[in-house]
Design a protein around this motif. Structure first.
Motif, PDB file in Angstrom:
ATOM      1  N   MET A  98     -30.756  15.926 -29.285  1.00 41.96           N
ATOM      2  CA  MET A  98     -29.564  15.836 -28.452  1.00 41.96           C
ATOM      3  C   MET A  98     -28.702  17.053 -28.724  1.00 41.96           C
ATOM      4  SD  MET A  98     -27.011  12.574 -28.163  1.00 41.96           S
ATOM      5  CE  MET A  98     -25.801  12.445 -26.861  1.00 41.96           C
ATOM      6  N   ASP A  99     -28.569  17.948 -27.741  1.00 41.10           N
ATOM      7  CA  ASP A  99     -27.913  19.227 -27.953  1.00 41.10           C
ATOM      8  C   ASP A  99     -26.430  19.192 -27.629  1.00 41.10           C
ATOM      9  OD1 ASP A  99     -30.333  20.411 -28.675  1.00 41.10           O
ATOM     10  OD2 ASP A  99     -30.864  20.703 -26.576  1.00 41.10           O
ATOM     11  N   PHE A 100     -25.995  18.181 -26.896  1.00 40.84           N
ATOM     12  CA  PHE A 100     -24.597  18.160 -26.492  1.00 40.84           C
ATOM     13  C   PHE A 100     -23.947  16.854 -26.911  1.00 40.84           C
ATOM     14  CE2 PHE A 100     -20.826  18.918 -24.151  1.00 40.84           C
ATOM     15  CZ  PHE A 100     -20.467  17.723 -23.576  1.00 40.84           C
ATOM     16  N   TYR A 101     -22.782  16.973 -27.491  1.00 46.75           N
ATOM     17  CA  TYR A 101     -22.019  15.799 -27.888  1.00 46.75           C
ATOM     18  C   TYR A 101     -20.646  15.868 -27.224  1.00 46.75           C
ATOM     19  CZ  TYR A 101     -25.477  15.270 -31.596  1.00 46.75           C
ATOM     20  OH  TYR A 101     -26.645  15.121 -32.295  1.00 46.75           O
ATOM     21  N   GLY A 102     -20.225  14.772 -26.640  1.00 49.06           N
ATOM     22  CA  GLY A 102     -18.887  14.734 -26.095  1.00 49.06           C
ATOM     23  C   GLY A 102     -17.879  14.688 -27.229  1.00 49.06           C
ATOM     24  N   THR A 103     -16.698  15.202 -26.988  1.00 47.28           N
ATOM     25  CA  THR A 103     -15.650  15.145 -28.008  1.00 47.28           C
ATOM     26  C   THR A 103     -14.491  14.333 -27.469  1.00 47.28           C
ATOM     27  OG1 THR A 103     -14.712  17.228 -27.216  1.00 47.28           O
ATOM     28  CG2 THR A 103     -16.274  17.344 -29.050  1.00 47.28           C
ATOM     29  N   PHE A 104     -13.721  13.779 -28.361  1.00 45.34           N
ATOM     30  CA  PHE A 104     -12.618  12.911 -27.988  1.00 45.34           C
ATOM     31  C   PHE A 104     -11.351  13.401 -28.677  1.00 45.34           C
ATOM     32  CE2 PHE A 104     -16.592  10.621 -27.891  1.00 45.34           C
ATOM     33  CZ  PHE A 104     -16.576  10.066 -26.632  1.00 45.34           C
ATOM     34  N   HIS A 105     -10.234  13.252 -27.993  1.00 53.14           N
ATOM     35  CA  HIS A 105      -8.971  13.758 -28.503  1.00 53.14           C
ATOM     36  C   HIS A 105      -8.173  12.615 -29.136  1.00 53.14           C
ATOM     37  CE1 HIS A 105      -9.347  17.787 -26.695  1.00 53.14           C
ATOM     38  NE2 HIS A 105     -10.041  17.147 -25.763  1.00 53.14           N
ATOM     39  N   PHE A 106      -7.888  12.770 -30.413  1.00 47.89           N
ATOM     40  CA  PHE A 106      -7.110  11.805 -31.170  1.00 47.89           C
ATOM     41  C   PHE A 106      -5.810  12.469 -31.620  1.00 47.89           C
ATOM     42  CE2 PHE A 106     -11.575  10.688 -31.761  1.00 47.89           C
ATOM     43  CZ  PHE A 106     -11.565   9.332 -31.440  1.00 47.89           C
ATOM     44  N   PRO A 107      -4.862  11.689 -32.118  1.00 46.32           N
ATOM     45  CA  PRO A 107      -3.641  12.299 -32.645  1.00 46.32           C
ATOM     46  C   PRO A 107      -3.929  13.338 -33.732  1.00 46.32           C
ATOM     47  CG  PRO A 107      -3.322   9.949 -32.370  1.00 46.32           C
ATOM     48  CD  PRO A 107      -4.776  10.226 -32.106  1.00 46.32           C
TER      49      PRO A 107
ATOM     50  N   PHE B 226     -23.009   3.206 -27.390  1.00 42.76           N
ATOM     51  CA  PHE B 226     -22.005   2.153 -27.214  1.00 42.76           C
ATOM     52  C   PHE B 226     -20.624   2.644 -27.628  1.00 42.76           C
ATOM     53  CE2 PHE B 226     -20.841  -2.520 -28.371  1.00 42.76           C
ATOM     54  CZ  PHE B 226     -20.111  -2.617 -27.196  1.00 42.76           C
ATOM     55  N   LEU B 227     -20.551   3.372 -28.749  1.00 41.43           N
ATOM     56  CA  LEU B 227     -19.278   3.912 -29.221  1.00 41.43           C
ATOM     57  C   LEU B 227     -18.710   4.896 -28.206  1.00 41.43           C
ATOM     58  CD1 LEU B 227     -17.097   4.309 -31.401  1.00 41.43           C
ATOM     59  CD2 LEU B 227     -18.575   6.063 -32.414  1.00 41.43           C
ATOM     60  N   TYR B 228     -19.546   5.795 -27.690  1.00 41.98           N
ATOM     61  CA  TYR B 228     -19.083   6.778 -26.708  1.00 41.98           C
ATOM     62  C   TYR B 228     -18.561   6.095 -25.450  1.00 41.98           C
ATOM     63  CZ  TYR B 228     -20.610  11.138 -28.927  1.00 41.98           C
ATOM     64  OH  TYR B 228     -20.738  12.232 -29.740  1.00 41.98           O
ATOM     65  N   ARG B 229     -19.277   5.063 -25.009  1.00 37.13           N
ATOM     66  CA  ARG B 229     -18.842   4.356 -23.801  1.00 37.13           C
ATOM     67  C   ARG B 229     -17.475   3.715 -24.003  1.00 37.13           C
ATOM     68  NH1 ARG B 229     -21.552  -1.089 -21.429  1.00 37.13           N
ATOM     69  NH2 ARG B 229     -20.292  -1.917 -23.135  1.00 37.13           N
ATOM     70  N   GLU B 230     -17.286   3.100 -25.169  1.00 38.22           N
ATOM     71  CA  GLU B 230     -16.018   2.433 -25.435  1.00 38.22           C
ATOM     72  C   GLU B 230     -14.879   3.435 -25.606  1.00 38.22           C
ATOM     73  OE1 GLU B 230     -15.111  -0.832 -25.409  1.00 38.22           O
ATOM     74  OE2 GLU B 230     -17.081  -1.015 -24.477  1.00 38.22           O
ATOM     75  N   LEU B 231     -15.163   4.593 -26.219  1.00 40.44           N
ATOM     76  CA  LEU B 231     -14.132   5.623 -26.356  1.00 40.44           C
ATOM     77  C   LEU B 231     -13.728   6.168 -24.991  1.00 40.44           C
ATOM     78  CD1 LEU B 231     -15.433   7.561 -29.494  1.00 40.44           C
ATOM     79  CD2 LEU B 231     -13.297   6.271 -29.331  1.00 40.44           C
ATOM     80  N   CYS B 232     -14.697   6.288 -24.095  1.00 40.47           N
ATOM     81  CA  CYS B 232     -14.391   6.721 -22.727  1.00 40.47           C
ATOM     82  C   CYS B 232     -13.568   5.663 -21.992  1.00 40.47           C
ATOM     83  CB  CYS B 232     -15.675   7.011 -21.959  1.00 40.47           C
ATOM     84  SG  CYS B 232     -16.535   8.508 -22.467  1.00 40.47           S
TER      85      CYS B 232
ATOM     86  N   VAL C  39     -11.629   3.282 -23.194  1.00 38.79           N
ATOM     87  CA  VAL C  39     -10.298   3.040 -23.744  1.00 38.79           C
ATOM     88  C   VAL C  39      -9.328   4.172 -23.406  1.00 38.79           C
ATOM     89  CG1 VAL C  39     -10.440   4.161 -26.020  1.00 38.79           C
ATOM     90  CG2 VAL C  39      -9.191   1.987 -25.778  1.00 38.79           C
ATOM     91  N   SER C  40      -9.862   5.292 -22.907  1.00 41.17           N
ATOM     92  CA  SER C  40      -8.987   6.403 -22.524  1.00 41.17           C
ATOM     93  C   SER C  40      -8.244   6.123 -21.217  1.00 41.17           C
ATOM     94  CB  SER C  40      -9.802   7.697 -22.388  1.00 41.17           C
ATOM     95  OG  SER C  40     -10.718   7.621 -21.306  1.00 41.17           O
ATOM     96  N   ARG C  41      -8.697   5.106 -20.480  1.00 41.97           N
ATOM     97  CA  ARG C  41      -8.029   4.753 -19.232  1.00 41.97           C
ATOM     98  C   ARG C  41      -6.713   4.040 -19.525  1.00 41.97           C
ATOM     99  NH1 ARG C  41     -12.610   1.659 -15.935  1.00 41.97           N
ATOM    100  NH2 ARG C  41     -12.594   0.515 -17.901  1.00 41.97           N
ATOM    101  N   ILE C  42      -5.710   4.333 -18.745  1.00 39.63           N
ATOM    102  CA  ILE C  42      -4.367   3.849 -19.023  1.00 39.63           C
ATOM    103  C   ILE C  42      -4.267   2.331 -18.966  1.00 39.63           C
ATOM    104  CG2 ILE C  42      -3.566   3.996 -16.627  1.00 39.63           C
ATOM    105  CD1 ILE C  42      -0.878   5.021 -17.780  1.00 39.63           C
TER     106      ILE C  42
ATOM    107  N   LYS D  36      -6.502   0.202 -19.986  1.00 39.69           N
ATOM    108  CA  LYS D  36      -7.229  -0.444 -21.080  1.00 39.69           C
ATOM    109  C   LYS D  36      -6.322  -0.636 -22.288  1.00 39.69           C
ATOM    110  CE  LYS D  36     -11.123  -1.098 -21.702  1.00 39.69           C
ATOM    111  NZ  LYS D  36     -11.950  -2.320 -21.655  1.00 39.69           N
ATOM    112  N   THR D  37      -6.363  -1.835 -22.843  1.00 41.64           N
ATOM    113  CA  THR D  37      -5.534  -2.139 -24.017  1.00 41.64           C
ATOM    114  C   THR D  37      -6.356  -2.577 -25.223  1.00 41.64           C
ATOM    115  OG1 THR D  37      -5.236  -4.422 -23.249  1.00 41.64           O
ATOM    116  CG2 THR D  37      -3.555  -2.794 -22.596  1.00 41.64           C
ATOM    117  N   THR D  38      -7.650  -2.793 -25.036  1.00 46.88           N
ATOM    118  CA  THR D  38      -8.509  -3.232 -26.138  1.00 46.88           C
ATOM    119  C   THR D  38      -9.777  -2.381 -26.162  1.00 46.88           C
ATOM    120  OG1 THR D  38      -9.562  -4.915 -24.747  1.00 46.88           O
ATOM    121  CG2 THR D  38      -7.676  -5.608 -26.106  1.00 46.88           C
ATOM    122  N   MET D  39     -10.465  -2.442 -27.288  1.00 47.95           N
ATOM    123  CA  MET D  39     -11.683  -1.651 -27.442  1.00 47.95           C
ATOM    124  C   MET D  39     -12.692  -2.427 -28.266  1.00 47.95           C
ATOM    125  SD  MET D  39     -12.070   2.150 -29.106  1.00 47.95           S
ATOM    126  CE  MET D  39     -13.689   2.896 -29.340  1.00 47.95           C
ATOM    127  N   ALA D  40     -13.930  -2.410 -27.831  1.00 44.13           N
ATOM    128  CA  ALA D  40     -15.025  -3.022 -28.584  1.00 44.13           C
ATOM    129  C   ALA D  40     -15.846  -1.904 -29.207  1.00 44.13           C
ATOM    130  CB  ALA D  40     -15.877  -3.893 -27.660  1.00 44.13           C
TER     131      ALA D  40
END
Length: 208
Positions: free
Chosen positions: A1-10, A142-148, A150-153, A155-159
């Protein structure tokens, strides 16, 4: 797997990789895909499937929408511990119970808190074949899907496997991942510092 999505946290931009999954939890990242048909059974049918694969008939109150209560699994394991006298058949049934609890509670937990999806029983039926599946890939997807999600305004919970994210942020294995763990001098909870020279730990970091 050559590409990994990144996520923005505080704390900044971060990601979790397949290597993280393999090192932290020791899960396989090669093999068959963790995918099966989400079958629908009546409560009575699920009860008999559980009797066949687990060795006990759960109460109907512990079954809901293809989910089995963790309480039922835990109680069965606690009252049927494996001993030197336990038959091989019962050891396998015990192993399925423990595996489903780990999958449903830690690896692939959904929004039904306190229960596990019985769809995974299809993958646990042949206990010798369990290691042939790419569990690490399923956990990361599964983690990537949930991080994506939960980024929607709205969404208030995350699995999902949030513990793997916590451990990754603590030890900082991922590319560009900010390490949030305290320095050696700040450790106050008796947690041993990670050996920076060790290529692969003796045991998965998540088990420490």
């Amino acid at each position: 797997m050559d590409f990994y999505g990144t996520f923005h946290f505080p704390c900044g931009e971060a990601t979790v990789t397949l290597q993280d999954i393999s090192i932290i939890w020791g899960l396989t990242i090669d093999g068959e895909a963790v995918t099966r048909i989400d079958v629908s059974h009546k409560v009575e049918e699920w009860q008999h499937i559980c009797l066949d694969l687990f060795g006990f008939l759960p109460s109907s109150k512990h079954l809901k929408g293809g989910h089995l209560s963790m309480i039922a699994l835990y109680d069965h394991c606690m009252y049927n511990l494996v001993t030197d006298d336990t038959s091989e058949v019962d050891v396998v049934k015990f192993a399925r119970c423990v595996a489903l609890m780990i999958i449903g509670r830690i690896m692939l937990p959904d929004y039904q808190e306190g229960s596990a999806r019985l769809i995974f029983l299809q993958l646990l039926r042949d206990i010798d074949n369990v290691k042939s599946y790419s569990w690490g890939s399923a956990v990361l997807a599964f983690l990537y899907r949930e991080l994506c999600n939960v980024s929607r305004i709205e969404k208030t919970t995350m699995a999902g496997p949030l513990y793997i994210l916590q451990v990754s942020l603590t030890y900082g294995h991922g590319a560009g991942l900010n390490v949030l763990a305290p320095t050696e001098g700040e450790l106050t909870l008796g947690v041993p510092p990670v050996d920076p020279d060790a290529i692969i730990p003796v045991s998965p970091y998540g088990a420490q």
